[in-house]
Design a protein around this motif. Structure first.
Motif, PDB file in Angstrom:
ATOM      1  N   ARG A  73      35.736  54.814  48.943  1.00  0.00           N
ATOM      2  CA  ARG A  73      35.050  54.467  48.099  1.00  0.00           C
ATOM      3  C   ARG A  73      36.242  53.101  47.138  1.00  0.00           C
ATOM      4  O   ARG A  73      35.814  51.460  46.865  1.00  0.00           O
ATOM      5  N   LYS A  82      41.959  51.676  42.195  1.00  0.00           N
ATOM      6  CA  LYS A  82      41.444  50.760  40.594  1.00  0.00           C
ATOM      7  C   LYS A  82      41.241  52.095  39.483  1.00  0.00           C
ATOM      8  O   LYS A  82      41.084  51.968  38.568  1.00  0.00           O
ATOM      9  N   TYR A  83      40.351  53.025  40.215  1.00  0.00           N
ATOM     10  CA  TYR A  83      40.195  54.126  39.294  1.00  0.00           C
ATOM     11  C   TYR A  83      40.223  55.319  39.715  1.00  0.00           C
ATOM     12  O   TYR A  83      39.559  55.700  40.323  1.00  0.00           O
ATOM     13  N   TYR A  90      31.930  45.217  38.568  1.00  0.00           N
ATOM     14  CA  TYR A  90      32.886  46.815  38.447  1.00  0.00           C
ATOM     15  C   TYR A  90      31.807  47.839  37.490  1.00  0.00           C
ATOM     16  O   TYR A  90      31.960  48.943  37.966  1.00  0.00           O
ATOM     17  N   TYR A 107      30.834  51.503  39.218  1.00  0.00           N
ATOM     18  CA  TYR A 107      31.577  51.319  40.079  1.00  0.00           C
ATOM     19  C   TYR A 107      30.689  52.794  39.586  1.00  0.00           C
ATOM     20  O   TYR A 107      30.711  53.304  38.817  1.00  0.00           O
ATOM     21  N   PRO A 108      30.934  53.652  40.832  1.00  0.00           N
ATOM     22  CA  PRO A 108      31.322  54.078  42.162  1.00  0.00           C
ATOM     23  C   PRO A 108      30.029  53.285  43.095  1.00  0.00           C
ATOM     24  O   PRO A 108      30.147  53.100  44.170  1.00  0.00           O
ATOM     25  N   ASN A 109      29.222  53.141  42.375  1.00  0.00           N
ATOM     26  CA  ASN A 109      27.759  52.642  43.085  1.00  0.00           C
ATOM     27  C   ASN A 109      28.112  51.130  43.392  1.00  0.00           C
ATOM     28  O   ASN A 109      27.405  50.242  43.781  1.00  0.00           O
ATOM     29  N   SER A 110      28.765  49.915  42.843  1.00  0.00           N
ATOM     30  CA  SER A 110      28.855  48.733  42.499  1.00  0.00           C
ATOM     31  C   SER A 110      29.452  48.262  44.054  1.00  0.00           C
ATOM     32  O   SER A 110      30.054  49.524  44.628  1.00  0.00           O
ATOM     33  N   TYR A 143      32.733  46.206  46.094  1.00  0.00           N
ATOM     34  CA  TYR A 143      34.102  46.216  45.312  1.00  0.00           C
ATOM     35  C   TYR A 143      34.736  44.946  46.480  1.00  0.00           C
ATOM     36  O   TYR A 143      34.526  44.300  47.345  1.00  0.00           O
TER      37      TYR A 143
END
Lengths: 528, 528
Positions: free
Chosen positions: A482, A487-488, B353, B356-359, B361
Motif C-alpha cells: 500500500r 511514508k507511513y 492522505y 490513508y491507508p484507504n486513500s 497514493y
C-alpha cells in the motif's frame, strides 16, 4: 512460524513427507522460512513441479540440451528508471530495447536486490545473502578481501552440470587471483575489477568542466599510485580458466569514460560472437553480463553519443546499453535459440544520488546503500519466448539470490548446490513458467552489511532500528504494498506483528547457528 | 517571451500573419505564452492542422456527424496509482479495465490537473485556470459560492455546435440553482453537489468500527442540521435543462458508502442507456462523468465487494469503477460508435492522505491541495480506436484545461469559445491524432487558490515561495523530468532561469490586467 511448521509436520501423511523430501532434490539446505513453506505447500508445489518438468522435458527433447541462461546485471538503476516504469524517455533516458524486452516477457515491480554493489554480486553468484559469505561490504580498490574460493558459485554449479560459462563486465568480488572469475567457475571472463572501473576516479584531464564534483581532491591516477601504491590504470582483465589473467590490450591508458564505453562495446561484440559460436554446441551456455550501465562518474564525455538529453550523461549509457540488449535478443532469435534461452535483466541496487543529475533515480525512499525500498527494490525483467508468456507483470516477490537456485533448477544442477550451508535463493521456475501467483517467496531478509536491517513478510516490512527502547523493540513497520514509498512507518498498529517477526528472526538465527557465517577473508571488512 | 514574440511578428511575412490569424479561428484568446507559441510554430502547426482536418473530415463523412466526446473525471487518484503506472494490483487495488483502456489508447505520464477538487472541475468546464473565474477554492456544503453563469462552459460551447450534453457524478461547482449543471449547459444531469456527497460525513452508525478517525467529532447528519441549518441528506439531484431539479428518488436516507455505491451503479446504468439511445441520433453527444471513484471516507462497507484487499476499501471502489469503464467501452464497440467517440480519463488531483491507508497514493512529493507534483500530476488516458493509435505513451505535457479547447476543436465549436476573456486550455488534437512530439503546450501555470504557486517551463519547474529575501526572489527550481520526485530543489544553479521566468510571469500578468479575473460571487472564497 516455527510452531506452525511443527504442527503441519506432525499432521502430514507419509506420502506428503516423502514428497517434501523429493522436492528437496539435490539436498539444498534452505533457510527456515522456506523449509517451512516447502512443507506447507508440498502438494500444490509438487503439482506445479510436474507441470514444469513436462515443459522443460519437451524443450530438452527439441533442443537436445538444457536451456541456455543469460543473466544481465545492471548497475545502480533504480525502481522507476526504465521506460515501462515511467522512467526511460519520460526521464530523458530512453531505453526502448529494454522496454521491448520487458513487454515481450515478464516485468517485475516487486523485485529485490541487496543494497549495494558487491553484496548483490555475492548474492547472484552464491545464492546466499552476503552475510553468510564473509563478504558483506563494497570492495574498494586495493583491498585484499574477496569471494572465498570455498563458496560454490553459479558458474561452478552449472559447469558441473555440463554448461559452458563466460562472463563480461564488472566483477567486484575481489582483486586477488583467488577471487577472480576465471578461478570462481567461469571458463572465460572479460572483466573490470571494481566499482566504476575502468571509468571511475578518472584523471582530472578526463573530467569535463561541467561534471559533478564527485571526485573532489582526487589527485589523479599517477599521484595516487605514488602516494598509496594502488594502481588504478590496470583494472580490467581477460581471464581464462587455468591460465594467468592478462590486462586487457587496447584498453590501456588512463581510466575514463571513453575507456568504459570501449569496454562495454567490446563486451557486447564478444558476447554476440560467443552466442553464435555456442548456438549449435552440444553444451548449453551460461552468460553473466555484469554491465557497467549505468555506472557514472558525472563526466560529460558520454554526451557525444546520440540520443542524449542535454541535462544528463546517463542518457548515452542507457541508449547504448539498450541497443546492446536489442542486439543480443535479436542474435538469439537469428540463431533460432531464443526459445531455449532464458534472459534475465536485474539491477544490483538503487540509485547513487551523489552523481545527480547524471545518476540513477528512484520514486522510492532511500538509495544505494540503504534497505529502504529505494535501495533494494530494483527493476527486473525475464524473457524467454515460448516459455515465458509475453506481457506479464506479476505481483510476486523476487530476490536476487533466487536467480542462483532458479538457474540451477532449470539447468538440472540442483544436486550441485552444496548442502553444508544455507542457500537463500528460492527456485522461482514456477513463477517464470506458470505466471503470477506461482512465486515461492513470501519473506525477504534485508541485510545492511552484517546488520539485519529489515524483514519483508508478505505485504509488511519491518525495519529494525537497533536494540530496544523502554522495553519495546525499536521497530517500524510499513505495508510496502500500500505504501511503497515508506511514508507511513508505525509501531503500535503493528503490535500483532512483533511475535511473528521475532519468531521468523529466531528461526533464521537458529539456522545461522547451525550453519555459521563464513568469516572475513581479509582485514578490511567487518568480521563477525 | 514578449520581446521574442514582437521580434517574430515584425519579421513575419504577410502569409504567416494571415495563417496565424487563421489558426485562431473562433477568435479564442489564449494566454501570452500560447499566443507566442502559435506565432512561432505557425508553419508547422498549419501543416499538422491540415492533416488533422483531413482525418476529422473523413470521419465525419463516415458517421455523418461530429465525434462523440466522453470525459471521465476521477477523484483523488494520484500519479502511480493505476496498474500501468505500477499501482493497481501492485498496490492491492486492481483496475484491469482502466489498464486495458490505457494500452488500447494513449497514456500520459506528464498530465496535470489543478491541485484540488473544485478548481479542477472549474478548469475542465471553462478551459480556464480557476483564478480567472472567481472560484478558486474547494466548496464546502452550505457555502453560497459557485460557478458564475457568466462563464461559458464546455457543454454550452458544444451545445451551440449541435451536441447533446449530459453529466453524471460529482458537480462540486456550487449548490444554488444558478450554479447547477442543468443551468450551466447540460441537458441532463444526475449529480451530487459536493465533496464525497453522498458518501462523506456519514452518520456515526454507518461508520464501521475499523474506519479511519477522519470524521472525528462529527455529530451526525441530524444534529449537524439542527446546529448549522445545513442539510447533508439531500445532496444529490436529477436536473433537466429548463426544469426545477429534484432530489434523487431511491437515494434518500442517510449519506454513507452504500448510497455512494448505489449512486455510482445507477450512473453507469444511465450512461449506457444514454449511449445506446444516442448512438444513431443525428446529433453527437458529450458526456461528462465525474465519478466519485475513488473518493473515500474510510468506511469498511465498501469491503463487501469482491476483488477487495483486506487492508484497503479503495480496492472495491477501483474494482467497481474499472468494471464500469470496461462496460462503457464495450458498449461503444457494440453500438459501433467507438471509432467516432473520444474517451478521456483523467484524475482531478493527487491523493488525499488523510484517509490513508484507504486513500489514494502517489510516488511523488505532496498530495491534494499542493502544487508539488504529487498534488497536480495525475494519470490520464485517451481512447479512440482508429483515431488514436494504440499503446502510446507520449512525453508531451497535458493540462486539464486543454480538454476544454480540444473538445471544442474536435466538435467544430471553437467559434463558440468567447474572445472577451483568456482561455488557458490548449488545443491538443495534434497530440491525440498525430502522437508524441505534437503536443502544443510547453508551459503550465500552477495556481494554489489565488496564489501563483509554480510555473513549469519545459522540463524545469519553479516554485514561488512568496516574496523576496535579501534582494533575491524566493524561488526554488527543479528539473521535474529528471527529478519528478522534486528531491533536488535549487536556486543558484538556476540563476539563468530568473529572467525568463520573470518575463513569462509578467506577460501572463499583463494578460490578466487586460482581461481581469472575475470576482468571487459569494462571501466565502477569497475575493481578489
Amino acid at each position: 512460524m516455527r510452531l506452525h511448521w511443527r504442527c503441519c509436520r506432525s499432521a502430514m501423511p507419509l506420502a506428503a513427507v516423502l514428497l517434501s523430501v523429493f522436492l528437496q532434490t539435490g539436498a539444498v539446505q534452505f533457510d527456515a522460512h522456506f523449509e517451512a513453506a516447502q512443507v506447507k505447500n508440498n502438494v500444490s508445489w509438487a503439482k506445479e513441479d510436474s507441470q514444469i518438468n513436462g515443459k522443460l522435458k519437451a524443450l530438452e527433447a527439441k533442443f537436445k540440451k538444457k536451456p541456455n541462461i543469460i543473466y544481465i546485471l545492471a548497475d545502480d538503476i533504480g525502481f522507476g528508471e526504465l521506460g515501462w516504469q515511467g522512467g526511460g524517455k519520460h526521464r530523458g533516458t530512453p531505453g526502448p530495447g529494454l522496454d521491448d524486452m520487458a513487454y515481450q516477457g515478464m516485468r517485475f515491480w516487486s523485485s529485490y536486490a541487496e543494497p549495494s554493489c558487491t553484496p548483490s554480486r555475492v548474492a547472484i553468484m552464491t545464492g546466499r545473502h552476503p552475510v553468510r559469505t564473509g563478504l558483506t561490504t563494497v570492495l574498494w580498490p586495493g583491498q585484499p578481501d574477496g569471494l572465498s574460493p570455498a563458496e560454490v558459485t553459479l558458474p561452478e554449479v552449472l559447469s558441473a552440470a555440463g554448461y559452458s560459462t563466460a562472463m563480461w563486465g564488472k566483477w567486484h568480488l575481489g582483486e586477488e587471483p583467488a577471487h577472480a572469475p576465471e578461478n570462481q567457475g567461469f571458463e572465460y571472463a572479460y572483466y573490470g575489477l571494481f566499482n566504476g572501473a575502468p571509468d571511475m576516479w578518472p584523471d582530472s584531464d578526463t573530467v569535463a568542466p561541467n561534471s559533478n564534483p564527485a571526485f573532489l581532491d582526487f589527485p589523479g591516477v599517477e599521484a595516487y599510485k605514488e602516494d598509496t601504491g594502488i594502481d588504478l590504470s590496470v583494472s580490467a582483465y581477460v581471464g581464462r580458466k587455468g591460465a594467468t589473467r592478462e590486462p586487457i590490450e587496447g584498453l590501456a591508458g588512463k581510466p575514463g569514460p571513453k575507456r568504459q564505453d570501449a569496454f562495454e562495446e567490446e563486451s557486447i561484440t564478444q558476447i554476440l560472437k560467443y552466442v553464435k559460436e555456442k548456438a549449435n554446441d552440444a553444451k548449453p551456455f551460461f552468460i553473466y553480463w555484469a554491465t557497467y550501465a549505468q555506472q557514472l562518474c558525472g563526466v560529460s564525455s558520454h554526451m557525444n553519443e546520440k540520443h542524449v538529453d542535454r541535462l544528463n550523461s546517463q542518457a548515452s549509457m542507457m541508449a547504448a546499453h539498450s541497443s546492446y540488449v536489442t542486439r543480443l535478443l535479436q542474435t538469439l532469435k537469428d540463431e533460432k535459440i531464443a526459445e531455449n534461452t532464458l534472459v534475465v535483466w536485474i539491477s544490483d541496487n538503487g540509485p547513487m544520488y551523489a552523481f545527480y543529475p547524471n545518476s540513477g533515480y528512484s520514486w522510492l525512499k532511500g538509495g544505494k546503500g540503504s534497505v529502504w525500498e529505494g535501495g533494494v527494490r530494483t527493476p527486473a525483467m525475464a524473457w524467454w519466448p515460448g516459455m515465458i508468456q509475453a506481457n506479464q507483470d506479476p505481483v510476486d516477490l523476487l530476490q536476487i539470490t533466487d536467480l542462483y537456485t532458479t538457474a540451477a533448477r532449470l539447468g538440472g544442477a540442483l544436486d550441485h548446490i552444496p548442502s553444508d550451508r544455507v542457500t537463500d535463493g528460492v527456485d522461482q521456475a514456477a513463477l517464470l513458467l506458470l505466471g503470477e501467483g506461482h512465486g515461492r517467496r513470501t519473506k525477504i531478509f534485508h541485510y545492511s552489511g552484517d546488520h539485519l536491517g529489515a524483514l519483508r513478510r508478505g505485504d509488511v516490512k519491518a525495519h529494525f532500528l537497533g536494540g530496544a527502547s523502554g522495553g519495546l523493540p525499536k521497530m517500524e513497520a510499513y505495508n510496502v504494498r500500500r505504501d511503497p514509498g515508506e511514508k507511513y512507518g508505525e509501531f503500535y498498529p503493528y503490535l500483532w506483528l512483533v511475535t511473528p517477526i521475532s519468531n521468523d528472526v529466531k528461526a533464521h538465527k537458529r539456522m545461522m547457528q547451525k550453519f555459521p557465517n563464513r568469516g572475513s577473508e581479509g582485514p578490511a571488512s567487518c568480521a563477525k
